[in-house]
Design a protein around this motif. Structure first.
Motif, short mmCIF file in Angstrom:
data_model
loop_
_atom_site.label_atom_id
_atom_site.label_comp_id
_atom_site.label_asym_id
_atom_site.label_seq_id
_atom_site.Cartn_x
_atom_site.Cartn_y
_atom_site.Cartn_z
N ASN A 33 0.82 -1.22 0.00
CA ASN A 33 0.00 0.00 0.00
C ASN A 33 0.85 1.27 0.00
N SER A 34 1.99 1.20 0.69
CA SER A 34 2.84 2.39 0.81
C SER A 34 3.56 2.74 -0.48
N ILE A 35 3.78 1.73 -1.34
CA ILE A 35 4.52 2.00 -2.57
C ILE A 35 3.62 2.21 -3.79
N VAL A 36 2.30 2.10 -3.59
CA VAL A 36 1.37 2.28 -4.72
C VAL A 36 1.56 3.62 -5.42
N PRO A 37 1.61 4.75 -4.69
CA PRO A 37 1.80 6.04 -5.39
C PRO A 37 3.12 6.11 -6.15
N ILE A 38 4.17 5.53 -5.57
CA ILE A 38 5.48 5.53 -6.23
C ILE A 38 5.43 4.72 -7.51
N VAL A 39 4.79 3.54 -7.43
CA VAL A 39 4.70 2.66 -8.60
C VAL A 39 3.87 3.30 -9.70
N ASN A 40 2.74 3.91 -9.34
CA ASN A 40 1.89 4.55 -10.34
C ASN A 40 2.64 5.64 -11.10
N PHE A 41 3.47 6.37 -10.38
CA PHE A 41 4.25 7.45 -11.00
C PHE A 41 5.42 6.90 -11.81
N SER A 42 6.18 6.01 -11.20
CA SER A 42 7.41 5.54 -11.83
C SER A 42 7.17 4.64 -13.02
N SER A 43 6.10 3.82 -12.99
CA SER A 43 5.87 2.90 -14.10
C SER A 43 5.56 3.64 -15.39
N ASN A 44 4.84 4.76 -15.30
CA ASN A 44 4.54 5.55 -16.50
C ASN A 44 5.77 6.34 -16.97
N LEU A 45 6.47 6.95 -16.02
CA LEU A 45 7.63 7.75 -16.36
C LEU A 45 8.77 6.88 -16.90
N ALA B 131 10.48 -0.67 -9.94
CA ALA B 131 9.50 -0.48 -8.87
C ALA B 131 8.24 -1.30 -9.14
N ALA B 132 7.87 -1.40 -10.42
CA ALA B 132 6.69 -2.19 -10.78
C ALA B 132 6.93 -3.67 -10.51
N VAL B 133 8.14 -4.12 -10.75
CA VAL B 133 8.49 -5.52 -10.48
C VAL B 133 8.44 -5.79 -8.98
N ILE B 134 8.99 -4.88 -8.20
CA ILE B 134 8.96 -5.02 -6.74
C ILE B 134 7.52 -5.08 -6.24
N PHE B 135 6.67 -4.22 -6.81
CA PHE B 135 5.25 -4.20 -6.41
C PHE B 135 4.60 -5.56 -6.67
N GLN B 136 4.87 -6.14 -7.83
CA GLN B 136 4.29 -7.44 -8.15
C GLN B 136 4.80 -8.54 -7.22
N LEU B 137 6.07 -8.47 -6.89
CA LEU B 137 6.65 -9.47 -5.98
C LEU B 137 6.04 -9.38 -4.58
N VAL B 138 5.83 -8.15 -4.12
CA VAL B 138 5.24 -7.96 -2.79
C VAL B 138 3.77 -8.38 -2.79
N ALA C 279 1.27 -14.70 -12.95
CA ALA C 279 1.49 -14.36 -14.36
C ALA C 279 1.89 -12.90 -14.50
N ALA C 280 1.25 -12.01 -13.74
CA ALA C 280 1.59 -10.59 -13.80
C ALA C 280 3.02 -10.34 -13.33
N THR C 281 3.45 -11.10 -12.33
CA THR C 281 4.82 -10.97 -11.83
C THR C 281 5.82 -11.45 -12.87
N ALA D 291 9.85 -10.31 -17.03
CA ALA D 291 10.24 -10.49 -18.43
C ALA D 291 10.39 -9.14 -19.12
N GLN D 292 9.50 -8.22 -18.82
CA GLN D 292 9.58 -6.89 -19.42
C GLN D 292 10.84 -6.16 -18.96
N LEU D 293 11.18 -6.32 -17.69
CA LEU D 293 12.40 -5.70 -17.16
C LEU D 293 13.63 -6.28 -17.84
N LEU D 294 13.66 -7.60 -18.01
CA LEU D 294 14.78 -8.24 -18.70
C LEU D 294 14.91 -7.74 -20.13
#
Length: 228
Positions: free
Chosen positions: A118-130, A156-163, A206-208, A213-216
């Protein structure tokens, strides 16, 4: 050309898994939506019963539009269930409703993975688009620093999926235990609910995998761009 880069092959297994997971949850939910529970509780009644059993009398259970849009909103402390779950007495609906109450219990107990997510949702929303903007600019103009920044932000998006994985699996485990302990589902009904929740969990897996895969792929593209 960028769009035909051979690195796209990294995404193919992830896309196949994602498509399979989506078909699996749809078919499994539909299957057990046709099996009504012996107890006769609706999804809304199950959610209310379980919330009250944990002293969460002030968490309302509301109806939300859409299919499989069910969720617990930790910000507003509201349980929202789709009509397919809210009104139905099926094994599938009860399983989903119990799963969402599992998230409410996590929030109540300040379950660490949920708090982190929950704490990283705002960061992920911002960073994934940027991240995509920076990466594409870095790629087309040959700017290594922008490439690196794009990759870091996408991480950050990958970390979010892992968490998210332990959060979802824990909520499902709580749900199945509660449904049996409270006598809401019996015998094969528990197995049916488990099948539904296991299929739902695969969509998060699957999302994770897709995010990794996208990061790689971004790393491979970045390295290829530097070599050129």
């Amino acid at each position: 050309m960028f769009y035909y880069d051979s690195s796209f092959i990294v995404l193919i297994p992830a896309l196949i898994i994602s498509a399979w997971a989506q078909m699996k949850i749809t078919s499994t939910f539909n299957k057990y939506s046709r099996i009504n529970s012996m107890g006769g509780y609706t999804g809304a009644q199950v959610a209310r019963k379980l919330l009250d059993s944990h002293g969460l009398f002030d968490v309302p259970v509301e109806l939300i539009s859409g299919k499989l849009t069910d969720h617990y909103d930790p910000t507003n402390r509201v349980m929202r269930l789709s009509s397919d779950v809210y009104y139905s007495t099926s094994v599938a609906s009860i399983g989903v409703a119990a799963h969402e109450t599992g998230h409410a219990f996590q929030h109540q107990e300040r379950y660490s993975p949920l708090i982190i997510r929950n704490s990283i949702v705002p960061i992920v929303n911002f960073s994934s688009n940027l991240s995509w903007i920076l990466f594409f600019l870095g790629f087309f103009f040959g700017l290594p620093n922008l490439l690196n920044m794009g990759i870091i932000l996408f991480s950050a998006a990958v970390i979010f999926q892992l968490v998210t994985l332990p959060v979802e699996f824990n909520a499902s485990n709580r749900a199945l235990i509660l449904l049996e302990d409270k006598g809401i589902l019996y015998g094969n009904e528990i197995k049916g609910a488990k099948s539904v929740l296991s299929a739902a969990a695969m969509t998060y897996v699957a999302a994770t995998i897709t995010a990794i895969a996208q990061l790689l792929r971004l790393i491979i593209l970045s390295n290829n761009r530097r070599d050129n």
